[in-house]
Design a protein around this motif. Structure first.
Motif, short mmCIF file in Angstrom:
data_model
loop_
_atom_site.label_atom_id
_atom_site.label_comp_id
_atom_site.label_asym_id
_atom_site.label_seq_id
_atom_site.Cartn_x
_atom_site.Cartn_y
_atom_site.Cartn_z
N TRP A 56 0.83 -1.21 0.00
CA TRP A 56 0.00 0.00 0.00
C TRP A 56 0.86 1.26 0.00
CZ3 TRP A 56 -1.19 3.47 4.26
CH2 TRP A 56 -2.26 4.32 4.02
N LEU A 57 1.97 1.21 0.75
CA LEU A 57 2.87 2.36 0.81
C LEU A 57 3.65 2.54 -0.49
CD1 LEU A 57 4.12 1.79 4.44
CD2 LEU A 57 2.82 3.80 3.66
N PHE A 88 13.47 1.18 -1.32
CA PHE A 88 12.25 1.73 -0.73
C PHE A 88 12.21 1.34 0.74
CE2 PHE A 88 7.81 1.28 0.59
CZ PHE A 88 7.36 2.57 0.35
N PHE A 89 12.06 2.35 1.60
CA PHE A 89 12.02 2.12 3.04
C PHE A 89 10.66 2.55 3.56
CE2 PHE A 89 13.52 3.29 7.48
CZ PHE A 89 13.66 1.98 7.89
N ALA A 90 9.81 1.56 3.83
CA ALA A 90 8.42 1.83 4.19
C ALA A 90 8.26 2.79 5.37
CB ALA A 90 7.69 0.51 4.46
N PRO A 91 9.05 2.66 6.46
CA PRO A 91 8.87 3.59 7.58
C PRO A 91 9.00 5.06 7.20
CG PRO A 91 10.12 1.70 8.32
CD PRO A 91 9.99 1.58 6.82
N ALA A 92 9.81 5.37 6.19
CA ALA A 92 9.96 6.76 5.77
C ALA A 92 8.66 7.29 5.16
CB ALA A 92 11.11 6.88 4.76
N GLN A 93 7.98 6.47 4.36
CA GLN A 93 6.71 6.89 3.77
C GLN A 93 5.62 6.98 4.84
OE1 GLN A 93 6.55 8.07 0.85
NE2 GLN A 93 4.38 8.18 0.31
N ILE A 94 5.66 6.08 5.82
CA ILE A 94 4.72 6.16 6.94
C ILE A 94 4.90 7.49 7.68
CG2 ILE A 94 4.13 5.20 9.21
CD1 ILE A 94 4.83 2.45 8.11
N LYS A 95 6.14 7.83 7.96
CA LYS A 95 6.42 9.09 8.67
C LYS A 95 5.93 10.30 7.88
CE LYS A 95 10.25 11.59 10.88
NZ LYS A 95 11.71 11.55 11.17
N LYS A 96 6.17 10.29 6.58
CA LYS A 96 5.76 11.40 5.72
C LYS A 96 4.24 11.55 5.70
CE LYS A 96 6.27 13.17 0.99
NZ LYS A 96 4.85 13.37 0.65
N TRP A 131 -1.13 13.68 6.79
CA TRP A 131 -2.54 13.33 6.95
C TRP A 131 -3.00 13.32 8.40
CZ3 TRP A 131 -2.14 8.27 3.56
CH2 TRP A 131 -1.95 8.62 2.22
N GLY A 132 -2.05 13.12 9.30
CA GLY A 132 -2.40 12.86 10.69
C GLY A 132 -2.57 11.36 10.90
N GLY A 133 -2.27 10.92 12.11
CA GLY A 133 -2.33 9.50 12.42
C GLY A 133 -3.69 8.86 12.18
N PRO A 134 -4.79 9.47 12.65
CA PRO A 134 -6.11 8.86 12.45
C PRO A 134 -6.49 8.67 10.98
CG PRO A 134 -6.19 10.48 14.20
CD PRO A 134 -4.85 10.62 13.56
N GLU A 135 -6.18 9.67 10.15
CA GLU A 135 -6.53 9.56 8.72
C GLU A 135 -5.65 8.54 8.02
OE1 GLU A 135 -8.36 10.22 4.97
OE2 GLU A 135 -8.99 10.43 7.07
N PHE A 136 -4.37 8.50 8.40
CA PHE A 136 -3.49 7.47 7.85
C PHE A 136 -4.06 6.10 8.17
CE2 PHE A 136 -0.14 4.33 8.32
CZ PHE A 136 0.64 4.53 7.20
N GLY A 137 -4.45 5.90 9.43
CA GLY A 137 -5.00 4.62 9.84
C GLY A 137 -6.29 4.28 9.11
#
Length: 371
Positions: free
Chosen positions: A159-160, A290-298, A303-309
């Motif tokens: 997904w990322l 590709f490092f998934a944690p970097a895209q999660i952080k961005k 978006w904010g944590g709730p919208e990301f989730g």
């Protein structure tokens, strides 16, 4: 009580041994978790291949020089607790060693999750240090634990990847080339990309896995690795490399003269990964890990944590509905319980053997949890 773990030689991943230690007393604030079941996929082999470079060996140090514990994803049950916020019997999803149990130090507790605050994990990516509490986990359903263990971490990466490509306007290309197209992370990415208007998704795979890839319905077309000439050489494209084969990367970079971007995700060709790969001197763009944690952080920042989730959970449920469709499931779980079975399954996954429709669920714990 004792804990049994599978250790692998960091410099020779095919060499393993079982290591058993007696469980010591817990310190205040710690919990002991029985690791009931964990998935083993090529993604875990990637963790081992990049163990030194990306610190994967640091999550669960073995105390044995030259030996490592490969991190895996799965479910566990709390069997002992000296933490007031975590009850014995609680079910958890997260990142584990290949072992029968582990000690965690819960911190930053919420209804949905907590973080392992063990000192040796403090500097490691936070995404791997979170443990999800099944009773309040939006992705959890009791009847799909095997599928969650097998696909959840892989699909989040898929997904990322899709989000990263969209975030970069697909680097000006319309054709996405995915190697190791039968792998779970690749077909999860293809599932997402297939929903993008105007994007052609091309799977590259070995000839024996071609029919499987075509049956999924998420690839616009599937080519065997020796059929790259099935696409015009001047096709503007992006290469998304799940195989890690230096020879294939070189062939793709050489064939396609308008290659816009080359993403390295991990690899199913572990012998090349562990050796650093071939094809370092390839034409076209430099392959970028590709490092998934970097895209999660961005995205969490944007978006904010709730919208990301919310977005991730919605995508996960749509994917799982497709994968588990009774008339044509993409994946079935095969269980391997006990030390000998776990060692055999590890050897098979390391060698890249097996049916792409089969997912391996392993356990070194004896019997069922008694909590």
């Amino acid at each position: 009580m004792s804990t049994t773990a599978l250790h692998v030689r960091k410099d020779h991943l095919a060499t393993t041994h079982l290591h058993t230690t007696e469980d010591g007393p817990l310190a205040a604030g710690q919990v002991r978790v029985r690791i009931d079941a964990f998935a083993l996929t090529s993604n875990n082999i990637t963790y081992a291949a990049f163990g030194e470079a990306m610190s994967y060996w640091q999550f669960f140090p073995t105390g044995e020089d030259g030996w490592g514990s490969i991190p895996v994803w799965g479910f566990g049950s709390v069997t002992q607790s000296l933490h007031p916020g975590v009850a014995v019997g609680e079910r958890l999803y997260g990142y584990w060693p290949m072992a029968s149990s582990v000690v965690l130090q819960p911190d930053r507790l919420s209804a949905e999750r907590f973080t392992d605050a063990a000192a040796h994990r403090a500097g490691l990516p936070a995404v791997y240090n979170q443990y999800f509490r099944s009773a309040s986990d939006a992705l959890y359903t009791a009847d799909t634990e095997d599928i969650q263990a097998l696909l959840r971490p892989l699909f989040i990466t898929s997904w990322l990847i899709d989000d990263f490509l969209q975030d970069n306007a697909f680097f000006g290309a319309k054709t996405m080339l995915l190697s190791s197209a039968s792998s779970k992370t690749a077909y999860g990415t293809a599932f997402q990309l297939a929903q993008r208007e105007g994007i052609e998704v091309v799977g590259l795979t070995s000839a024996p896995n071609r029919a499987f890839c075509e049956s999924l319905g998420c690839y616009d077309r599937v080519l065997a690795y020796d059929e790259l000439d099935g696409l015009a050489a001047d096709t503007p494209c992006v290469y998304i490399d799940f195989a890690g084969s230096g020879a294939l990367r070189h062939a793709v970079h050489t064939r396609f003269t308008d290659l816009k971007y080359s993403a390295s995700i991990g690899g199913t060709h572990v012998e090349q990964l562990a050796a650093g790969g071939a094809g370092k001197h390839t034409p076209g763009p430099r392959a970028t890990l590709f490092f998934a944690p970097a895209q999660i952080k961005k995205r969490t920042a944007e978006w904010g944590g709730p919208e990301f989730g919310r977005r991730m959970v919605a995508a996960w449920h749509a994917f799982i509905a497709k994968v588990t469709k009774p008339e044509a499931p993409w994946l079935r779980a095969e269980h391997h319980d006990g030390a000998a079975a776990v060692e055999a399954a590890y050897a098979a996954v390391l060698a890249g053997k097996g049916d792409p429709r089969t997912g391996h669920i392993l356990s070194l714990a004896k019997g069922k949890p008694t909590v």
